[in-house]
Scaffold this active site. Structure first.
Site, short mmCIF file in Angstrom:
data_model
loop_
_atom_site.label_atom_id
_atom_site.label_comp_id
_atom_site.label_asym_id
_atom_site.label_seq_id
_atom_site.Cartn_x
_atom_site.Cartn_y
_atom_site.Cartn_z
N LYS A 55 0.96 -1.23 0.10
CA LYS A 55 -0.07 0.02 -0.01
C LYS A 55 1.01 1.28 0.11
O LYS A 55 1.97 1.22 0.52
CB LYS A 55 -0.70 0.11 1.11
CG LYS A 55 -1.79 -1.31 1.39
CD LYS A 55 -2.81 -1.14 0.40
CE LYS A 55 -3.84 -2.42 0.30
NZ LYS A 55 -5.02 -2.08 -0.45
N HIS A 97 -9.24 -12.46 -6.81
CA HIS A 97 -9.62 -11.75 -6.37
C HIS A 97 -11.02 -11.43 -6.85
O HIS A 97 -11.44 -11.93 -7.97
CB HIS A 97 -8.75 -10.33 -6.60
CG HIS A 97 -8.76 -9.39 -5.86
ND1 HIS A 97 -9.88 -8.23 -6.12
CD2 HIS A 97 -8.24 -8.97 -4.73
CE1 HIS A 97 -9.74 -7.30 -5.06
NE2 HIS A 97 -8.85 -7.77 -4.32
N LYS A 108 1.60 -9.76 -2.86
CA LYS A 108 0.26 -10.02 -3.83
C LYS A 108 0.21 -8.53 -4.62
O LYS A 108 0.19 -7.37 -3.84
CB LYS A 108 -0.92 -10.28 -2.83
CG LYS A 108 -2.33 -10.22 -3.62
CD LYS A 108 -3.43 -10.37 -2.78
CE LYS A 108 -4.84 -9.85 -3.35
NZ LYS A 108 -4.72 -8.37 -3.73
N ASP A 122 -2.10 -5.50 -5.82
CA ASP A 122 -3.37 -5.12 -5.64
C ASP A 122 -4.13 -5.02 -6.91
O ASP A 122 -3.95 -5.25 -7.92
CB ASP A 122 -3.46 -3.47 -5.11
CG ASP A 122 -4.63 -3.20 -3.92
OD1 ASP A 122 -5.65 -3.89 -4.20
OD2 ASP A 122 -4.30 -2.83 -2.89
N GLU A 123 -5.55 -5.06 -6.90
CA GLU A 123 -6.41 -5.27 -7.84
C GLU A 123 -6.32 -4.21 -9.02
O GLU A 123 -6.53 -4.46 -9.95
CB GLU A 123 -8.02 -5.40 -7.36
CG GLU A 123 -8.59 -4.17 -6.65
CD GLU A 123 -8.18 -4.07 -5.39
OE1 GLU A 123 -7.46 -4.81 -4.92
OE2 GLU A 123 -8.67 -3.05 -4.75
N GLN A 164 -4.47 -12.39 4.19
CA GLN A 164 -3.91 -11.30 3.54
C GLN A 164 -4.12 -9.92 4.29
O GLN A 164 -5.45 -9.56 4.55
CB GLN A 164 -4.81 -11.20 2.04
CG GLN A 164 -3.76 -10.55 0.94
CD GLN A 164 -3.82 -9.18 1.20
OE1 GLN A 164 -2.63 -8.56 1.05
NE2 GLN A 164 -4.88 -8.47 1.35
N LYS A 207 -12.84 -4.79 7.30
CA LYS A 207 -13.37 -3.40 6.69
C LYS A 207 -14.33 -3.43 6.03
O LYS A 207 -14.90 -2.38 5.60
CB LYS A 207 -12.30 -2.53 6.18
CG LYS A 207 -11.71 -3.01 4.84
CD LYS A 207 -10.66 -2.16 4.21
CE LYS A 207 -10.15 -2.58 2.84
NZ LYS A 207 -8.94 -1.87 2.32
C1 CAP Z 1 -7.24 -5.17 1.11
C2 CAP Z 1 -7.34 -5.05 -0.41
C3 CAP Z 1 -8.19 -6.27 -0.74
C4 CAP Z 1 -9.63 -6.59 -0.30
C5 CAP Z 1 -10.41 -7.31 -0.91
C6 CAP Z 1 -8.02 -3.94 -0.53
O1 CAP Z 1 -6.26 -4.30 1.74
O2 CAP Z 1 -6.29 -5.22 -0.79
O3 CAP Z 1 -8.53 -5.89 -2.40
O4 CAP Z 1 -9.52 -6.88 0.83
O5 CAP Z 1 -11.58 -7.70 -0.32
O6 CAP Z 1 -7.73 -3.14 -1.97
O7 CAP Z 1 -8.90 -3.35 0.14
P1 CAP Z 1 -6.21 -4.18 3.41
P2 CAP Z 1 -12.28 -9.08 -0.53
O8 CAP Z 1 -5.49 -5.18 3.90
O9 CAP Z 1 -5.37 -2.85 3.50
O10 CAP Z 1 -7.61 -3.96 3.88
O11 CAP Z 1 -11.27 -10.07 0.16
O12 CAP Z 1 -13.39 -8.81 0.62
O13 CAP Z 1 -12.63 -9.38 -1.76
MG MG Z 2 -6.85 -4.80 -2.63
#
Ligand code: CAP
Ligand code: MG
Length: 415
Positions: A154, A272, A180, A182-183, A363, A313
């Site tokens: 991040k 994801h 990993k 991020d998306e 994660q 969250k």
């Molecule tokens: C988490 C995360 C993930 C989400 C996906 C984000 O970051 O990288 O993409 O958790 O959600 O971008 O928010 P943090 P889910 O660890 O900083 O919160 O698993 O519910 O699909």
């Molecule tokens: Mg993410």
């Protein structure tokens, strides 16, 4: 001889599903003036071979592919059985166009939600399923019996490649197994795909050597399908063992194509699920996360995000335990590794493992890199919280002689 097919023909409360019927459970809210029976028969009709007009068809020419609404239960649940012959083998797009297609918008129901499916052998056989599934913990990593640990750098976008690789190094050294992407990090000029992947995977190799634990990287290959395959090949050529794909945004057919290519390259697929909440967040309409997980499993992913049992969250459907997601009375997907992610930090590890078990991946992004002493300390804190939980030691007690965990608990508290 001609015969008419009408909506009523799709309701039969005496019907007993055959072993090779695909069965769907829906929750429906019939429109004003419509009975449950009338609405249920319309759902079965429109999702198989009926339409609003009574059709005169030549019986000799008609292959009977009509679905049957056969159960109207409590809580506005209905069950519909579909003959397997309705479906093209191995085409998830075609199946979903039937069972989660036009019916989602039909006026006969104010709302409709696909809650669960029974996938018969004949349909399952058309799909590859996971190549590695939960076995990645020991086959591709050294996590053994503990949860697999992953981290996403991040801020999610904007870091240079230098900064990204540095964070990866710190996190691996601190004790996570997997880096990993991020998306929304794919191939942007500030951190281009090929440079990021080649340098991060080279670093993973160094850290594997240094720590004696296998380190790897969930590389986000999400893109137009041919480009995605090219990126997966790049990962393979550079020694990576995993790719990540955003399954909902890129689409099931793309996931199927990726899976086919990953077979030859021994790449595990991390799913994801960005945009899943557009389908599953409302509890009265759409498609449940359980069905999304089933679909993903059939298409062949090895890991899938399934939420945080309410500890993180993001708003998730109730996730009292992994079995509630990945195993229902109708279908078992427990060979896929569930990934808990979103707002996690070391202070919730014990509650998380308590709710979901140890056969999971944890994660954490912010919950590692937001540690007051930086990424390496954050990774150590997460690893320590897992060690404590595996040894049945309360986090606060373990923190007495584990400084990184102590700082994390001070910062974020514990459950
Ligand atoms: C988490 C995360 C993930 C989400 C996906 C984000 O970051 O990288 O993409 O958790 O959600 O971008 O928010 P943090 P889910 O660890 O900083 O919160 O698993 O519910 O699909
Ligand atoms: Mg993410």
């Amino acid at each position: 001889m001609t015969t008419g097919i009408e909506y009523d023909d799709f309701l039969d409360l005496e019907y007993e599903p055959r072993d090779d019927d695909l069965v769907c459970e829906f929750t429906i809210d019939p429109a004003d003036g419509m009975t449950m029976e009338a609405a249920a028969s319309r759902v079965a009709s429109e999702s198989s071979n009926g339409t609003w007009a009574a059709l005169a068809v030549d019986e000799d020419e008609l292959t009977d592919l009509g679905a049957t609404a056969y159960m109207i239960g409590n809580d506005d649940r209905i069950s519909v059985a579909y003959p397997a012959a309705l479906f093209e083998a191995g085409s998830m797009a075609q199946i979903l166009s039937c069972i989660a297609g036009n019916i989602m918008g039909m006026k006969a129901v104010d709302s409709i939600r696909l809650e669960d499916c029974y996938w018969p052998e004949t349909v399952v056989d058309g799909f590859p399923g996971p190549q590695f599934g939960t076995s990645v913990a020991s086959e591709k990593l050294d996590a053994g019996d503990r949860p697999v640990l992953a981290t996403v750098p991040k801020p999610k976008v904007g870091l240079s490649t230098d900064a990204h690789v540095q964070i990866a190094e710190d996190a691996w050294r601190g004790g996570v197994d997997l880096l990993k992407d991020d998306e929304n990090l794919t191939d942007q000029p500030f951190n281009p795909f090929e440079e990021r992947v080649s340098r991060s995977l080279a670093k993973a190799e160094e850290l594997t050597e240094e720590t004696g634990e296998k380190k790897d990287y969930l590389v986000n290959v999400t893109a137009e399908t041919e480009e995605m395959i090219r990126r997966a090949e790049f990962v393979h050529e550079h020694g990576g063992g995993f790719v990540m794909v955003d399954v909902v945004t890129c689409g099931w057919s793309a996931v199927q194509t990726l899976r086919e290519h990953c077979e030859d390259m021994d790449l595990a697929i991390h799913a994801h699920r960005a945009m899943h909440a557009a389908f599953d967040r409302m509890d009265h309409h759409g498609v449940s996360m359980r069905v999304i997980a089933q679909v993903a499993r059939l298409c062949g992913v090895d890991h899938i995000h399934t939420g945080t049992a309410g500890l993180g969250k993001l708003a998730n459907e109730d996730t009292p335990g992994i079995n509630a997601w990945l195993k229902s009375d109708l279908y078992d997907c427990t060979d896929v590794l569930p990934v808990a992610s979103g707002g996690l930090h070391p202070g919730v590890t014990d509650a998380l493992i308590d709710a979901l078990g140890t056969d999971i991946a944890i994660q954490a992004g912010g919950g590692i890199h937001g540690h007051p002493d930086g990424t390496e300390a954050g990774a150590r804190a997460l690893r320590q919280s897992v060690e404590a939980t595996m040894q049945d030691v309360p986090l606060a007690e373990y923190a007495e002689d584990h400084a990184e965990l102590a700082t994390a608990l001070e910062k974020w508290g514990a459950e």
